[in-house]
Design a protein around this motif. Structure first.
Motif, PDB file in Angstrom:
ATOM      1  N   PRO A  60     -39.559   6.252  39.686  1.00 32.16           N
ATOM      2  CA  PRO A  60     -39.486   5.215  38.660  1.00 32.16           C
ATOM      3  C   PRO A  60     -39.365   5.774  37.245  1.00 32.16           C
ATOM      4  O   PRO A  60     -39.543   6.973  37.009  1.00 32.16           O
ATOM      5  N   VAL A  61     -39.121   4.869  36.311  1.00 36.49           N
ATOM      6  CA  VAL A  61     -39.028   5.218  34.897  1.00 36.49           C
ATOM      7  C   VAL A  61     -40.262   6.018  34.489  1.00 36.49           C
ATOM      8  O   VAL A  61     -41.371   5.739  34.922  1.00 36.49           O
ATOM      9  N   ARG A  84     -41.472  12.759  31.749  1.00 33.94           N
ATOM     10  CA  ARG A  84     -40.502  12.867  30.642  1.00 33.94           C
ATOM     11  C   ARG A  84     -40.888  13.983  29.672  1.00 33.94           C
ATOM     12  O   ARG A  84     -40.014  14.554  29.023  1.00 33.94           O
ATOM     13  N   ASN A  85     -42.179  14.314  29.576  1.00 31.81           N
ATOM     14  CA  ASN A  85     -42.584  15.404  28.680  1.00 31.81           C
ATOM     15  C   ASN A  85     -42.538  16.771  29.365  1.00 31.81           C
ATOM     16  O   ASN A  85     -42.941  17.766  28.785  1.00 31.81           O
ATOM     17  N   GLY A  86     -42.060  16.824  30.611  1.00 29.24           N
ATOM     18  CA  GLY A  86     -41.831  18.103  31.280  1.00 29.24           C
ATOM     19  C   GLY A  86     -42.907  18.555  32.255  1.00 29.24           C
ATOM     20  O   GLY A  86     -42.729  19.567  32.928  1.00 29.24           O
ATOM     21  N   ALA A  87     -44.025  17.845  32.349  1.00 27.66           N
ATOM     22  CA  ALA A  87     -45.097  18.256  33.272  1.00 27.66           C
ATOM     23  C   ALA A  87     -44.653  18.029  34.717  1.00 27.66           C
ATOM     24  O   ALA A  87     -44.116  16.975  35.052  1.00 27.66           O
TER      25      ALA A  87
END
Length: 189
Positions: free
Chosen positions: A18-19, A75-78
């Motif tokens: 999901p988003v 979205r922040n890369g984690a």
């Protein structure tokens, strides 16, 4: 929209997480950076909590390294999702078949129940089909993997004196699963 993304591989469109999460991304083990290695070990140690899982503090695999992996990130890369893929052979009296040995399937507790595992398995299955690998095999709980097409099977391990050993397999096309217990090449994964 329902908040899910579609990712395309030749011939297939796959529902992805999901988003807020990335589409599954392929990482070759041979090209991992030290930062990626640390992120993988951190995710695996978070997801696997038995005392013997402490090995993830030092290595990014439980038994033996695998050359291929798919990951999902926020979205922040984690990193929040992972599946590793071994290249294995299944041998029977009727022939030898290629198999993808799925290992260290992990989803961060904060995103469980959002389709991350299903998306990772679907992309791994599509990639294995593209490599003309007819079977995916893993060791896990059938209640978790049944909805992704896995059924209980038995494997003879290459380790002398062991087996047959219960496993889960998903047929990715033809041929169908062998009638006899196949011998799995390589180490346990």
């Amino acid at each position: 929209t329902d908040g899910s993304m579609k990712i395309s591989l030749p011939g297939n469109v796959i529902d992805a997480p999901p988003v807020g999460l990335s589409a599954p991304e392929y990482w070759s083990d041979a090209s991992l950076t030290p930062t990626q290695d640390l992120a993988l070990r951190t995710l695996l140690r978070t997801c696997f909590t038995r005392p013997d899982h402490a090995r993830f503090e030092q290595q990014r695999y439980f038994y033996s390294p695998y050359p291929h992996r798919w990951i999902v990130r926020t979205r922040n890369g984690a990193l929040v999702g992972h599946v590793g893929i071994h290249e294995r052979l299944l041998s029977t009296t009727h022939g030898t078949y290629r198999a993808g040995g799925l290992a260290d399937v992990a989803v961060h507790p904060d995103v469980r129940g959002r389709g991350v595992m299903r998306g990772l398995l679907m992309i791994a299955h599509t990639w294995l089909r593209q490599q003309q690998v007819p079977f995916a095999v893993l060791f896990g709980e059938s209640s978790i993997y049944k909805s992704s097409g896995y059924q209980q099977v038995w494997l003879q391990l290459s380790t002398p004196g062991e087996g047959p050993y219960p496993a889960l397999a998903c047929c990715l096309g033809t041929p169908t699963w062998p009638d006899e217990v196949p011998l799995l090449s390589g180490e346990l994964f």
